[in-house]
Design an enzyme around this catalytic site. Structure first.
Site: not given
Ligand code: BGP
Length: 475
Positions: A176, A374
């Site tokens: 990201e 993800e």
């Molecule tokens: C993405 C990141 C992850 C993860 C995900 C969910 O942007 O790559 O590391 O954290 O978001 O976010 P959160 O954990 O804040 O719910």
């Protein structure tokens, strides 16, 4: 609906700083997320210069994956995972960033994790930078503002490519990094996550973001060339967090606004697919009067290589409007609320169709293999008598899988894998909470520090197992 191809990667994604813990064990240096406190949906995480006892730093202990990885991987194997995306924490390998030699114990840990995955027939997919830069690089070299950081990163990448050669084929150079485009809605967090620099402390933020964004893109393409030269079998991609952006109405002005916001996330991918830093971006930087030029040597670096695959992190969509009036509510990720969609408890809009939309957009632009690196639902789970009935998570995933399958089967998108975010509960990146749970596996750890870290299978665990067993045939 029919099954997916038999080589489809079914699995999950985790990141070192959110699960490993062991923040100061076996020679690990201070990593940038070690300096971020816990928070909540109403209380921002705080980024500190030094650790002090008044705060809780959730990365210190994570979910103790560092010591429990065997147990956790056995659970992933029980679900039938065929792939797991992990990240290597740079601060375990080069604790001071510029050390002469790497920390052997850090390397050994990742070799053990990867060997365990392979023993369990799970393909390791390794991200080399998931918000995990040694703090020393930020303090001594000013992070990605300094080209010396590119050299340090490449040295670290070389160490990992060589240490895991023959075991790991799928790599991602960055997670990201698109969140720092000069035109983005800046938050201290995302700028910090990506660069270790706090947006609100910058005097000339646009220049800083443009320079960091360029240097990271260059570092990424150089890492791809390096990885290919070390092992021609390597398949090297990069992971982007993308949000489809819809116009609020058919007013052409809303449409143009949505287009502008959509494309702000693409210049780094364009550079790494089309083998040159995009001319539209160069013109934009010229117009902004930024100090920016591309040397012949850099041009050659871009020409030399390109991405083997694209990683897509997909959570939500956005709605943009040219002129907002007060009757419209702001949305969590920017823009205005979408009246057709519901939000999660953390205000993240839930939009399964958006997944199909963005898969199509990426395919039409690049036509590369895509791994959904993800996707998932952060929710409050209740542990009762050792059981967690998370029907809401199953529902969320089922709807997203339907759209993914349509994209693959009907739209001919070359999506080669689905990796659910946080297949085991872990620390939330944006809020630092455990309470925001994504997993198929519940971890008994609470934000107040209670819990004995026991792992429990949620209802979704058995559901996902069946999805994998039937290769997406039964949702
Ligand atoms: C993405 C990141 C992850 C993860 C995900 C969910 O942007 O790559 O590391 O954290 O978001 O976010 P959160 O954990 O804040 O719910």
């Amino acid at each position: 609906m029919s099954k997916l191809s038999k080589n489809f990667f079914w699995g999950g994604s985790i990141a070192a700083h959110q699960c490993e813990g062991a923040w100061n064990e076996d020679g690990k240096g201070l990593g940038m997320m070690d300096l971020v406190t816990s928070g909540s949906v109403n209380q921002d995480r705080i980024i500190v210069d030094e650790k002090t006892p008044e705060y809780i730093f959730p990365s210190e202990t994570g979910i103790d994956f560092y010591h429990r990885y065997k147990e956790d991987i056995a659970l992933f194997a029980e679900m039938g995972f065929t792939a797991l995306r992990i990240s290597v924490d740079w601060s375990r390998i080069y604790p001071n960033g510029d050390d002469e030699t790497p920390n052997k114990k850090g390397i050994d840990f990742y070799i053990k994790v990867v060997d365990t995955l392979i023993e369990n027939k799970i393909e390791p997919i390794v991200t080399l930078y998931h918000f995990e830069m040694p703090v020393a690089i930020i303090k001594k070299y000013n992070s990605w503002l300094n080209r010396k950081t590119i050299d340090l990163y490449l040295k670290y990448c070389e160490t990992m490519f060589k240490s895991l050669k023959g075991k790991v084929k799928y790599w991602a150079t960055f997670n990201e990094m698109n969140h720092i485009d000069a035109k983005s809605n800046h938050s201290d967090f995302f700028t910090y996550f990506v660069t270790g620099i706090q947006y609100s402390k910058l005097e000339n933020p646009v220049q800083v973001l443009a320079t960091c964004g360029y240097n990271m893109t260059l570092a990424s393409i150089k890492a791809i060339s390096l990885g290919h030269s070390i092992d021609a079998e390597n398949k090297i991609g990069c992971v982007f967090g993308l949000t489809p952006t819809y116009p609020y109405s058919c007013n052409p002005k809303d449409n143009l606004k949505a287009l502008e916001i959509t494309f702000r996330d693409f210049y780094q991918i364009d550079a790494m697919v089309y083998k040159h830093f995009p001319n539209y971006k160069i013109r934009e930087y010229e117009e902004l009067g930024l100090d920016f030029s591309i040397s012949e040597e850099d041009k050659l670096a871009f020409e030399k290589n390109s991405l083997d695959w694209l990683g897509l992190n997909y959570y939500a969509s956005e709605v943009e409007i040219d002129k907002k009036d007060n009757s419209l509510e702001d949305a969590f990720f920017g823009g205005v609320k979408n009246p057709y969609l519901k939000d999660s408890d953390w205000g993240w809009v839930i939009d399964p169709d958006g997944l199909r939309y963005i898969l199509n957009l990426l395919t039409q632009k690049y036509d590369l293999p895509i791994i959904i690196t993800e996707n998932g639902l952060g929710a409050v789970d209740k542990l009762e008598n050792g059981k967690i009935h998370d029907e809401y998570r199953i529902e969320y995933l089922r709807e997203h899988f339907k759209q993914m399958k349509l994209a693959i089967k009907k739209d001919h998108v070359n999506c080669i894998g689905y990796l659910m975010w946080g297949p085991i509960d872990l620390v939330s990146a944006t809020t630092g909470e455990m309470k925001k749970r994504y997993g198929f596996i519940y971890v008994d750890k609470n934000d107040d520090g209670t819990g004995d870290l026991t792992r429990y299978r949620k209802d979704s665990f058995y559901w996902y197992k069946n999805v994998i067993e039937t290769n997406g045939g039964e949702l």
